[in-house]
Design a protein around this motif. Structure first.
Motif, mmCIF file in Angstrom:
data_model
loop_
_atom_site.group_PDB
_atom_site.id
_atom_site.type_symbol
_atom_site.label_atom_id
_atom_site.label_comp_id
_atom_site.label_asym_id
_atom_site.label_seq_id
_atom_site.Cartn_x
_atom_site.Cartn_y
_atom_site.Cartn_z
ATOM 1 N N PRO A 39 -40.400 -10.323 -44.007
ATOM 2 C CA PRO A 39 -39.778 -10.622 -45.302
ATOM 3 C C PRO A 39 -39.154 -9.382 -45.957
ATOM 4 O O PRO A 39 -38.078 -9.456 -46.554
ATOM 5 N N VAL A 40 -39.807 -8.237 -45.803
ATOM 6 C CA VAL A 40 -39.280 -6.990 -46.372
ATOM 7 C C VAL A 40 -38.043 -6.554 -45.599
ATOM 8 O O VAL A 40 -37.023 -6.170 -46.192
ATOM 9 N N LEU A 41 -38.118 -6.604 -44.281
ATOM 10 C CA LEU A 41 -36.964 -6.211 -43.459
ATOM 11 C C LEU A 41 -35.729 -7.024 -43.820
ATOM 12 O O LEU A 41 -34.641 -6.475 -44.008
ATOM 13 N N PHE A 42 -35.905 -8.328 -43.917
ATOM 14 C CA PHE A 42 -34.749 -9.173 -44.202
ATOM 15 C C PHE A 42 -34.248 -9.004 -45.639
ATOM 16 O O PHE A 42 -33.052 -9.065 -45.884
ATOM 17 N N ALA A 56 -42.031 -8.693 -53.630
ATOM 18 C CA ALA A 56 -43.137 -9.657 -53.622
ATOM 19 C C ALA A 56 -42.633 -11.040 -54.018
ATOM 20 O O ALA A 56 -43.029 -12.048 -53.421
ATOM 21 N N GLU A 57 -41.737 -11.089 -55.004
ATOM 22 C CA GLU A 57 -41.184 -12.377 -55.421
ATOM 23 C C GLU A 57 -40.344 -13.000 -54.311
ATOM 24 O O GLU A 57 -40.466 -14.188 -54.022
ATOM 25 N N ARG A 58 -39.485 -12.211 -53.682
ATOM 26 C CA ARG A 58 -38.647 -12.731 -52.587
ATOM 27 C C ARG A 58 -39.478 -13.218 -51.416
ATOM 28 O O ARG A 58 -39.155 -14.200 -50.774
ATOM 29 N N ALA A 59 -40.548 -12.499 -51.114
ATOM 30 C CA ALA A 59 -41.394 -12.848 -49.970
ATOM 31 C C ALA A 59 -42.425 -13.917 -50.324
ATOM 32 O O ALA A 59 -43.101 -14.433 -49.441
ATOM 33 N N ALA A 60 -42.541 -14.233 -51.607
ATOM 34 C CA ALA A 60 -43.515 -15.213 -52.093
ATOM 35 C C ALA A 60 -44.940 -14.817 -51.696
ATOM 36 O O ALA A 60 -45.712 -15.628 -51.187
ATOM 37 N N VAL A 61 -45.250 -13.538 -51.910
ATOM 38 C CA VAL A 61 -46.604 -13.044 -51.650
ATOM 39 C C VAL A 61 -47.131 -12.362 -52.908
ATOM 40 O O VAL A 61 -46.365 -11.948 -53.775
ATOM 41 N N GLU A 62 -48.432 -12.249 -52.967
ATOM 42 C CA GLU A 62 -49.064 -11.602 -54.106
ATOM 43 C C GLU A 62 -48.813 -10.096 -54.055
ATOM 44 O O GLU A 62 -48.623 -9.517 -52.987
ATOM 45 N N GLU A 141 -44.108 -25.725 -53.862
ATOM 46 C CA GLU A 141 -43.803 -24.612 -54.774
ATOM 47 C C GLU A 141 -43.816 -25.081 -56.220
ATOM 48 O O GLU A 141 -44.342 -24.391 -57.101
ATOM 49 N N ILE A 142 -43.246 -26.248 -56.486
ATOM 50 C CA ILE A 142 -43.250 -26.798 -57.854
ATOM 51 C C ILE A 142 -44.684 -27.039 -58.322
ATOM 52 O O ILE A 142 -45.055 -26.682 -59.437
ATOM 53 N N GLN A 143 -45.491 -27.607 -57.447
ATOM 54 C CA GLN A 143 -46.882 -27.886 -57.796
ATOM 55 C C GLN A 143 -47.628 -26.594 -58.105
ATOM 56 O O GLN A 143 -48.384 -26.516 -59.071
ATOM 57 N N LEU A 144 -47.415 -25.548 -57.294
ATOM 58 C CA LEU A 144 -48.077 -24.270 -57.552
ATOM 59 C C LEU A 144 -47.617 -23.658 -58.854
ATOM 60 O O LEU A 144 -48.407 -23.073 -59.604
ATOM 61 N N GLU A 145 -46.328 -23.754 -59.129
ATOM 62 C CA GLU A 145 -45.771 -23.196 -60.370
ATOM 63 C C GLU A 145 -46.357 -23.914 -61.581
ATOM 64 O O GLU A 145 -46.676 -23.287 -62.594
#
Length: 148
Positions: A39-42, A56-62, A141-145
């Motif tokens: 995710p970071v490379l891309f 972190a936001e782009r990769a959807a990780v904490e 994603e909507i449910q998590l948000e």
């Protein structure tokens, strides 16, 4: 209905993801690259620099996961951090020349792994599969948000 893995969307998706990760790990290891770096490379492949928060936001990780990933990538010489001129409290992360140099090979490995995984599907089935996965991801994603 008994609980079996073959009828559990979550289990089957997770199983496929683990198999993808293993295949990628085996092929990327000689390059010194972990699938966790992807995710970071891309996100940085075009030469841009981003903050850790943006990555972190782009990769959807904490944030703690991103912190650990960036530390490993920095030790491997794939990324470098520089002070953010717009915000002295943060740093900008960018790929090193070595990191940029591995992008084409990472893309090749990813394309080959995807092709192998999808080779038993028709073109229409591939499109449907990816579309359905996108819809599932959007709902979750909507449910998590909403749960925040």
């Amino acid at each position: 209905m008994p609980l079996t893995r073959e009828i559990s969307a979550g289990y089957m998706t997770n199983w496929a993801a683990r198999l993808f990760a293993r295949a990628l790990e085996r092929q990327l290891a000689p390059l010194g690259i972990s699938p966790a770096y992807m995710p970071v490379l891309f996100a940085l492949a075009d030469g841009t620099a981003l903050t850790q928060k943006a990555l972190a936001e782009r990769a959807a990780v904490e944030q703690p996961t991103m912190t650990a990933t960036l530390k490993r990538m920095e030790r491997a010489g794939v990324i470098v951090r520089r002070p953010n001129p717009d915000d002295g409290r943060s740093a900008l992360v960018r790929l090193t020349p070595a990191g940029l140099a591995c992008i084409a090979e990472v893309e090749r490995v990813v394309a080959a792994t995807n092709a192998l995984a999808l080779e038993q599907l028709t073109v229409e089935e591939r499109a449907a599969f990816l579309s359905l996965l996108g819809r599932i991801i959007a709902v979750l994603e909507i449910q998590l948000e909403q749960a925040k």
